[in-house]
Design a protein around this motif. Structure first.
Motif, short mmCIF file in Angstrom:
data_model
loop_
_atom_site.label_atom_id
_atom_site.label_comp_id
_atom_site.label_asym_id
_atom_site.label_seq_id
_atom_site.Cartn_x
_atom_site.Cartn_y
_atom_site.Cartn_z
N SER A 135 -80.36 73.06 15.25
CA SER A 135 -81.26 72.97 16.35
C SER A 135 -80.63 72.77 17.67
O SER A 135 -79.47 72.22 17.74
N PRO A 136 -80.98 73.57 18.85
CA PRO A 136 -80.36 73.29 20.28
C PRO A 136 -80.29 71.96 20.68
O PRO A 136 -79.49 71.45 21.36
N LEU A 137 -81.07 70.94 20.04
CA LEU A 137 -81.25 69.54 20.39
C LEU A 137 -80.52 68.51 19.52
O LEU A 137 -80.38 67.42 19.88
N GLY A 138 -80.00 69.27 18.45
CA GLY A 138 -79.42 68.30 17.56
C GLY A 138 -80.31 67.22 16.93
O GLY A 138 -80.04 66.16 16.55
N VAL A 139 -81.41 68.08 16.49
CA VAL A 139 -82.48 67.13 16.00
C VAL A 139 -82.09 67.02 14.39
O VAL A 139 -81.96 68.12 13.93
N ASN A 140 -82.43 65.75 13.75
CA ASN A 140 -82.00 65.49 12.60
C ASN A 140 -83.48 65.07 11.90
O ASN A 140 -83.56 63.98 12.16
N PRO A 141 -84.16 65.92 11.50
CA PRO A 141 -85.57 65.45 10.85
C PRO A 141 -85.37 64.29 9.68
O PRO A 141 -84.50 64.38 9.09
N PRO A 142 -86.52 63.68 9.35
CA PRO A 142 -86.50 62.66 8.39
C PRO A 142 -86.49 63.55 7.14
O PRO A 142 -86.76 64.65 7.00
N HIS A 143 -86.13 62.51 5.84
CA HIS A 143 -86.18 63.25 4.78
C HIS A 143 -87.27 63.04 4.09
O HIS A 143 -88.10 62.14 4.23
N GLY B 99 -95.07 80.76 13.35
CA GLY B 99 -95.85 79.74 14.48
C GLY B 99 -94.91 79.09 15.50
O GLY B 99 -93.94 79.77 15.71
N ILE B 100 -95.45 78.28 16.20
CA ILE B 100 -94.75 77.50 17.30
C ILE B 100 -94.10 75.99 16.68
O ILE B 100 -94.61 75.41 15.97
N GLU B 101 -92.69 76.33 17.26
CA GLU B 101 -91.86 75.21 16.64
C GLU B 101 -91.69 74.20 17.88
O GLU B 101 -90.91 74.67 18.82
N ILE B 102 -91.90 72.84 17.87
CA ILE B 102 -91.66 71.93 18.89
C ILE B 102 -90.40 71.11 18.36
O ILE B 102 -90.67 70.35 17.42
N SER B 103 -89.50 70.91 19.10
CA SER B 103 -88.39 69.97 18.62
C SER B 103 -88.26 68.50 19.47
O SER B 103 -88.49 68.91 20.73
N LEU B 104 -88.28 67.45 19.04
CA LEU B 104 -88.27 66.15 19.72
C LEU B 104 -86.70 65.71 19.27
O LEU B 104 -86.66 64.90 18.35
N ALA B 105 -85.87 65.47 20.47
CA ALA B 105 -84.82 64.77 20.09
C ALA B 105 -84.60 63.29 20.20
O ALA B 105 -85.60 62.79 20.85
N ALA B 106 -83.69 62.68 19.63
CA ALA B 106 -83.63 61.16 19.62
C ALA B 106 -83.63 60.60 21.23
O ALA B 106 -83.97 59.57 21.55
N LEU C 267 -93.68 70.40 14.24
CA LEU C 267 -92.90 69.41 14.94
C LEU C 267 -91.73 68.92 14.29
O LEU C 267 -92.01 68.27 13.10
N ARG C 268 -90.71 69.28 14.92
CA ARG C 268 -89.27 68.77 14.17
C ARG C 268 -88.92 67.38 15.27
O ARG C 268 -88.40 67.78 16.11
N ALA C 269 -89.24 66.46 14.71
CA ALA C 269 -88.81 65.04 15.32
C ALA C 269 -87.70 64.58 14.59
O ALA C 269 -87.54 64.50 13.56
N ASP C 270 -86.78 64.04 15.48
CA ASP C 270 -85.55 63.33 15.11
C ASP C 270 -85.90 62.07 14.27
O ASP C 270 -86.83 61.11 14.63
N ALA C 271 -85.40 61.67 13.07
CA ALA C 271 -85.55 60.67 12.36
C ALA C 271 -85.38 59.21 12.85
O ALA C 271 -86.05 58.28 12.49
N GLY C 272 -84.67 59.22 13.95
CA GLY C 272 -84.36 58.15 14.61
C GLY C 272 -85.30 57.53 15.71
O GLY C 272 -85.11 56.46 16.15
N LEU C 273 -86.46 58.49 15.90
CA LEU C 273 -87.42 58.10 16.79
C LEU C 273 -88.34 56.94 16.37
O LEU C 273 -88.60 57.13 15.25
N PRO C 274 -88.84 56.38 17.40
CA PRO C 274 -89.91 55.48 16.86
C PRO C 274 -91.24 56.26 16.65
O PRO C 274 -91.50 56.95 17.35
N THR C 275 -91.97 55.70 15.59
CA THR C 275 -93.16 56.52 15.17
C THR C 275 -94.14 56.53 16.45
O THR C 275 -94.60 57.64 16.61
N SER C 276 -94.13 55.58 17.07
CA SER C 276 -95.09 55.66 18.49
C SER C 276 -94.68 56.83 19.47
O SER C 276 -95.75 57.57 19.83
N ARG C 277 -93.34 57.16 19.71
CA ARG C 277 -93.14 58.21 20.35
C ARG C 277 -93.46 59.80 19.80
O ARG C 277 -93.97 60.51 20.43
N VAL C 278 -93.46 59.79 18.35
CA VAL C 278 -93.88 60.95 17.68
C VAL C 278 -95.29 61.19 17.80
O VAL C 278 -96.02 62.20 17.89
N VAL C 279 -95.89 59.92 17.58
CA VAL C 279 -97.64 60.00 17.58
C VAL C 279 -97.99 60.46 18.98
O VAL C 279 -98.96 61.32 19.16
#
Length: 128
Positions: free
Chosen positions: A33-41, A52-59, A93-105
């Motif tokens: 990932s260009p942003l270094g996103v590490n998705p949850p397990h 489709g469309i992929e959105i990445s959200l970094a920590a 949506l490829r969100a980093d595992a370290g993000l708070p759930t509220s930011r992902v929501v």
């Protein structure tokens, strides 16, 4: 005697070059990932659909649309335009595992407002 030594080394050289080419190609298949996103397990046995469309959200809060960095305020409009051209396109949506759930929501709400009705959260498998 020298000719026999060269004959013995030639197949080994061929194998080394074939392995080199194999690893060069295999290394390109798994692009990071260009942003270094590490998705949850997860333990989901179903592999993610790559269409489709992929959105990445970094920590650190940076966002990318299909591996291209984009400003958060421009994301909704960009996704909306793409979904107007192809209405049933899935959005991953490829969100980093370290993000708070509220930011992902919050980001999921933005994507739903843009028309993303087929929204999937990407995880990485804990198996193998």
């Amino acid at each position: 005697m020298a000719a026999r030594l060269d004959d013995a080394v030639l197949p080994l050289t061929n194998v080394v070059f074939l392995l080199l080419i194999f690893f060069m190609l295999a290394g390109r298949l798994a692009t990071p990932s260009p942003l270094g996103v590490n998705p949850p397990h997860s333990t989901s046995p179903t592999p993610a659909d790559r269409q489709g469309i992929e959105i990445s959200l970094a920590a650190d809060g940076r966002v990318a649309l299909d591996d291209q960095p984009i400003q958060k305020d421009a994301l909704e409009n960009a996704v909306q335009q793409r979904l107007q051209r192809q209405p049933n396109t899935p959005v991953r949506l490829r969100a980093d595992a370290g993000l708070p759930t509220s930011r992902v929501v919050k980001l999921m709400d933005v994507l739903r407002a843009a028309g993303a009705h087929r929204l999937r959260l990407v995880t990485q498998s804990t198996q193998g």
